[in-house]
Design an enzyme around this catalytic site. Structure first.
Site, PDB file in Angstrom:
ATOM      1  N   GLU A 148     -36.645 -29.344   3.033  1.00 34.16           N
ATOM      2  CA  GLU A 148     -38.003 -28.946   2.603  1.00 34.16           C
ATOM      3  C   GLU A 148     -39.046 -29.903   3.176  1.00 34.16           C
ATOM      4  O   GLU A 148     -38.980 -31.120   2.980  1.00 34.16           O
ATOM      5  CB  GLU A 148     -38.074 -28.915   1.066  1.00 34.16           C
ATOM      6  CG  GLU A 148     -39.350 -28.269   0.570  1.00 34.16           C
ATOM      7  CD  GLU A 148     -39.379 -28.101  -0.948  1.00 34.16           C
ATOM      8  OE1 GLU A 148     -38.310 -27.853  -1.548  1.00 34.16           O
ATOM      9  OE2 GLU A 148     -40.469 -28.227  -1.523  1.00 34.16           O
ATOM     10  N   ASP A 159     -21.784 -35.476  -5.077  1.00 35.57           N
ATOM     11  CA  ASP A 159     -21.643 -34.041  -5.334  1.00 35.57           C
ATOM     12  C   ASP A 159     -22.905 -33.523  -6.047  1.00 35.57           C
ATOM     13  O   ASP A 159     -23.054 -33.703  -7.256  1.00 35.57           O
ATOM     14  CB  ASP A 159     -20.387 -33.853  -6.200  1.00 35.57           C
ATOM     15  CG  ASP A 159     -20.119 -32.421  -6.582  1.00 35.57           C
ATOM     16  OD1 ASP A 159     -21.017 -31.575  -6.426  1.00 35.57           O
ATOM     17  OD2 ASP A 159     -19.010 -32.151  -7.062  1.00 35.57           O
ATOM     18  N   LYS A 185     -37.323 -28.956 -10.978  1.00 38.58           N
ATOM     19  CA  LYS A 185     -36.921 -28.649  -9.588  1.00 38.58           C
ATOM     20  C   LYS A 185     -37.539 -29.694  -8.654  1.00 38.58           C
ATOM     21  O   LYS A 185     -36.897 -30.170  -7.710  1.00 38.58           O
ATOM     22  CB  LYS A 185     -37.382 -27.233  -9.216  1.00 38.58           C
ATOM     23  CG  LYS A 185     -36.874 -26.739  -7.876  1.00 38.58           C
ATOM     24  CD  LYS A 185     -37.760 -27.098  -6.715  1.00 38.58           C
ATOM     25  CE  LYS A 185     -37.239 -26.534  -5.404  1.00 38.58           C
ATOM     26  NZ  LYS A 185     -37.935 -27.054  -4.236  1.00 38.58           N
ATOM     27  N   HIS A 190     -48.616 -29.651   1.072  1.00 39.49           N
ATOM     28  CA  HIS A 190     -47.417 -28.895   1.395  1.00 39.49           C
ATOM     29  C   HIS A 190     -47.581 -28.183   2.740  1.00 39.49           C
ATOM     30  O   HIS A 190     -46.719 -28.257   3.610  1.00 39.49           O
ATOM     31  CB  HIS A 190     -47.166 -27.886   0.276  1.00 39.49           C
ATOM     32  CG  HIS A 190     -45.858 -27.193   0.388  1.00 39.49           C
ATOM     33  ND1 HIS A 190     -44.673 -27.822   0.096  1.00 39.49           N
ATOM     34  CD2 HIS A 190     -45.546 -25.948   0.779  1.00 39.49           C
ATOM     35  CE1 HIS A 190     -43.684 -26.988   0.298  1.00 39.49           C
ATOM     36  NE2 HIS A 190     -44.177 -25.837   0.718  1.00 39.49           N
TER      37      HIS A 190
HETATM   38  C1  MEV Z   1     -41.689 -27.720  -4.743  1.00 41.08           C
HETATM   39  O1  MEV Z   1     -40.455 -27.849  -4.062  1.00 41.08           O
HETATM   40  C2  MEV Z   1     -41.678 -28.553  -5.997  1.00 41.08           C
HETATM   41  C3  MEV Z   1     -42.908 -28.398  -6.900  1.00 41.08           C
HETATM   42  O2  MEV Z   1     -43.095 -27.025  -7.221  1.00 41.08           O
HETATM   43  C4  MEV Z   1     -42.635 -29.199  -8.125  1.00 41.08           C
HETATM   44  C5  MEV Z   1     -43.649 -29.017  -9.238  1.00 41.08           C
HETATM   45  O3  MEV Z   1     -44.272 -27.971  -9.330  1.00 41.08           O
HETATM   46  O4  MEV Z   1     -43.758 -29.967 -10.052  1.00 41.08           O
HETATM   47  C6  MEV Z   1     -44.135 -28.861  -6.190  1.00 41.08           C
END
Ligand code: MEV
Length: 438
Positions: A85, A296, A280, A393
């Site tokens: 990513e 792992d 995530k 991003h």
């Molecule tokens: C993207 O991989 C992760 C985010 O969505 C985490 C979040 O929203 O805190 C930017």
């Protein structure tokens, strides 16, 4: 075309590839060329990768990046991250730098206990079973001593075995619930071998136990397996500073930033839709280091999400507060990691990553990984509560879009410059490249 095949695993690698490309690809030659392009030219290295799993047809590359400037308990680290990513490594590096200038990360390993269970069925009286268990508990440990000898010499081994009555959930269901200390090893093989030995001893001893009826003697072992849920293999990582020290530039006041940040964390604490995305983001950092260090990540993921739901609702893994003018942001997370055994001594890039981290113990690695998760979460929340996530991003994603358009190095350089001051969107890049090519 769909096809089945028997004896596939016995074919040579090149025969496997021939069958795959001829059966599934419209352009077999092209497919074969791509598969071969990713082979290592060093035959020995390629063979090592071939032998990690069965039916290897090629290698699947992920970039290995590094995030420098992580100050953890006063020691500086450059953290290796294997991830695809675009913005993750940049975000980690930014958060590392931000906190390096504000005292760095403080971490602590709270506990390191791992768990394994023998699941079995017993038809009879629980009290008699308990008596039997008490009688043979030391024998369970003793008969596993050929497995535990070396681990014990180093200070680890079996910590305890409990008998658990699970008949309220399933009729006749009980467990030997065992805890282990596996030191620098993740310990899966060690734990599973111990459990299988416990099961053997348990079943044999039951046959000779006079207190059991004929039916009770016939204990049915269902399975013996470690649990990847390790709520007592816990590490904490934290950052803190005076609110005014959160200042970076005039775009937002530090007090306003701190409050918005805390609101964002509180939302993730109560709202599962947000908590999943929030966590995530944490796992972006955690998985990348876990993967780079040959651990792992499936086990880590499964455990972490179970832990995030431990109070009955899926919730944030990180927390934040303001107390006496001090902003504190922390994470407490279960991480069963190893720095010996498994891939750690085999995969050349894993060995390199561990050397980059100064050959950490498993405990030290737990702290580094927790920090990577916290840093990633900080970077995401900082963007989300200020500029929005897309600005950073998309900037990082720009190279992927340019590559989709097969941009040359010269085009990349011109357009990277152009997008330093313009908003990156897919259509804006398409337009800019078209203009440039005209
Ligand atoms: C993207 O991989 C992760 C985010 O969505 C985490 C979040 O929203 O805190 C930017």
């Amino acid at each position: 075309m769909c096809a089945s095949i028997s004896g596939f695993s016995k074919l040579s690698k090149s025969k496997k590839i021939d069958w795959i490309v001829e059966t599934y690809f419209s352009n077999a030659e092209d497919a074969k060329r791509i598969l071969k392009q990713y082979w290592n030219t060093n035959d020995k290295l390629q063979q090592l990768h071939d032998e990690f799993i069965e039916n290897t047809i090629t290698n699947y590359y992920l970039p290995l990046g590094v995030a420098p400037n992580f100050l953890i308990n006063g020691k500086l680290y450059t953290i290796p991250m294997a991830i695809e990513e675009s913005s993750v490594v940049a975000a980690a590096s930014k958060a590392a730098k931000f906190w390096m200038d504000r005292g760095g990360f403080k971490t602590e390993v709270i506990s390191t206990t791992k768990i394994g269970q023998v699941h079995f069925m017993f038809q009879g009286d629980f009290e008699t079973l308990q008596r039997f268990f008490n009688d043979i508990k030391s024998k369970l440990i003793q008969e596993a001593s050929h497995i535990t000898k070396n681990m014990q010499k180093r200070g680890g081994g079996i910590l305890d075995i409990e008998l658990r009555n699970k008949t309220q959930d399933i009729q006749g269901y009980y467990q030997l619930h065992a805890s282990f200390e596996t030191l620098d090893a993740m310990g899966a093989n060690f734990i599973n071998s111990c459990l299988e030995q416990f099961a053997k001893t348990f079943k044999n001893e039951a046959l000779n136990f006079e207190g059991f009826s004929a039916e009770e003697k016939n204990i049915q072992i269902v399975m013996s397996i470690l649990s990847n849920y390790v709520p007592d293999c816990l590490v904490r990582a934290e950052v803190s500073c005076k609110i005014e020290d959160l200042y970076e530039d005039d775009s937002i006041l530090p007090e306003e930033f701190a409050l918005k940040f805390i609101q964002a964390v509180k939302i993730a604490e109560v709202e599962p839709y947000r908590a999943v995305t929030h966590n995530k983001g944490i796992m972006n950092g955690i998985d990348a280091v876990v993967l780079a260090t040959g651990n792992d990540f499936r086990a880590i993921e499964a455990c972490v999400h179970a832990y995030a739901s431990r109070n009955g609702t899926y919730s944030s893994l990180s927390h934040a507060k303001i107390e006496d003018g001090i902003f504190t942001f922390w994470i407490e997370i279960p991480l069963a990691l190893g720095t010996v055994g498994g891939l750690t001594g085999l995969h050349p890039l894993v060995k390199l990553s561990l050397e980059l981290l100064h050959h950490p113990s498993a405990k030290e690695l737990m702290q580094i990984v927790a920090v990577a998760g916290l840093a990633q979460n900080f970077a995401a929340l900082k963007s989300l509560t200020t500029t929005g996530i897309q600005q950073g991003h998309m900037k990082m994603h720009l190279m992927n879009i340019l590559n989709q358009f097969n941009a040359t190095d010269a085009e990349k350089s011109t357009l990277t410059n152009h997008f330093k001051t313009n908003t990156v969107t897919h259509s804006a890049v398409a337009e800019a490249i078209e203009k440039l090519r005209m």
